[in-house]
Design a protein around this motif. Structure first.
Motif, short mmCIF file in Angstrom:
data_model
loop_
_atom_site.label_atom_id
_atom_site.label_comp_id
_atom_site.label_asym_id
_atom_site.label_seq_id
_atom_site.Cartn_x
_atom_site.Cartn_y
_atom_site.Cartn_z
N ARG A 153 0.84 -1.19 0.00
CA ARG A 153 0.00 0.00 0.00
C ARG A 153 0.88 1.25 0.00
O ARG A 153 0.64 2.20 -0.76
CB ARG A 153 -0.91 -0.03 1.24
N ARG A 169 -13.74 -6.98 -0.77
CA ARG A 169 -14.36 -5.90 -1.53
C ARG A 169 -14.22 -6.19 -3.01
O ARG A 169 -13.40 -5.59 -3.71
CB ARG A 169 -13.69 -4.58 -1.18
N ARG A 217 -3.86 -7.80 2.72
CA ARG A 217 -4.82 -7.48 3.79
C ARG A 217 -5.85 -8.59 3.95
O ARG A 217 -6.27 -8.90 5.06
CB ARG A 217 -5.53 -6.15 3.48
N ASN A 272 -1.59 -5.17 -2.14
CA ASN A 272 -2.00 -4.73 -0.81
C ASN A 272 -3.34 -5.36 -0.40
O ASN A 272 -3.51 -5.80 0.74
CB ASN A 272 -2.08 -3.19 -0.82
N TRP A 273 -4.28 -5.45 -1.36
CA TRP A 273 -5.59 -6.05 -1.04
C TRP A 273 -5.44 -7.54 -0.74
O TRP A 273 -6.09 -8.05 0.18
CB TRP A 273 -6.57 -5.84 -2.20
N TYR A 305 -1.54 -1.68 -5.31
CA TYR A 305 -2.71 -1.72 -4.45
C TYR A 305 -3.34 -3.11 -4.46
O TYR A 305 -3.86 -3.58 -3.46
CB TYR A 305 -3.74 -0.66 -4.87
#
Lengths: 216, 10
Positions: A5, A181, A171, A167-168, A164
């Motif tokens: 991120r 999401r 996470r 990063n997702w 990103y």
């Protein structure tokens, strides 16, 4: 905040710095699409509606202000600065970006996680960001001589959402309360995939030490 | 908090 991120944010920041550097130092916005820049300004406005109400961290707030301020200063330079605006190549920047805005708004009204004003505007900004680069990519293809700063600007911008995505995934694997999401994931994937062609020619020109040129 | 977790990103 994880390394993916943070690296993504830094790439995003770097892209803006590179673009402002080109505009400010070279007094030129040649090869830059005003339409893409308008779309990004709209993306930031709609996504950061909570800038004064929803505090997350000082880092987040500062970055939001930086992205908003830089987006509007780029627009000001391209539209109003007496030297810079003359370097804007309007005839090459013909993408019908209003259709993108309309399509993303309709999609956000139909597909969202929650039907509230904030959430629909946030979703709209996610969709619009995914496709906002299109006018710029079309313009690049028409430009015979892409200068280094413009090439680097698009490269950094493309790398940001790719990071990103890592990063997702990170996470998703490490945070218990991190929700899946899918809407953001799909948009982020499309956003990054749009750069695939550009990445290919960017890396190729870099390896061969040649000037970047996209095939028409 | 259901809606806030993805909005902590930029």
């Amino acid at each position: 905040m994880n390394i993916f991120r943070f690296a993504g944010d830094m790439m995003h920041l770097l892209s803006v710095v590179v673009l402002l550097l080109k505009i400010h130092k070279m007094k030129s916005c040649a090869g830059i699409s005003l339409k893409t820049q308008e779309l990004y300004a709209l993306v930031f406005i709609c996504r950061y509606l909570d800038i004064f109400t929803g505090f997350i961290s000082l880092y987040n707030t500062i970055m939001k202000i930086v992205f908003l301020a830089s987006a509007f200063s780029i627009l000001w330079y391209m539209r109003s600065h007496k030297v810079v605006r003359q370097t804007y190549d309007k005839d090459q920047d013909t993408f019908r970006h209003y259709f993108l805005i309309l399509a993303c708004m309709v999609l956000a009204l139909l597909v969202h996680h929650k039907f509230t004003f904030r959430e629909v505007m946030w979703t709209f900004s996610i969709y619009l960001e995914a496709v906002a680069i299109l006018p710029q990519l079309v313009m690049l293809q028409r430009t015979r001589n892409i200068d280094n700063l413009t090439g680097n600007y698009v490269f950094f911008l493309g790398t940001y959402r790719g990071l990103y995505m890592l990063n997702w995934v990170y996470r998703y694997l490490t945070e218990v309360h991190y929700h899946h999401r899918w809407l953001t994931w799909i948009s982020g994937f499309i956003q990054t995939a749009l750069y695939a062609d550009f990445f290919y020619y960017y890396v190729k020109s870099w390896r061969n030490n040649e000037k970047l040129q996209l095939p028409a | 908090n259901e809606s806030d977790d993805s909005h902590d990103e930029l």
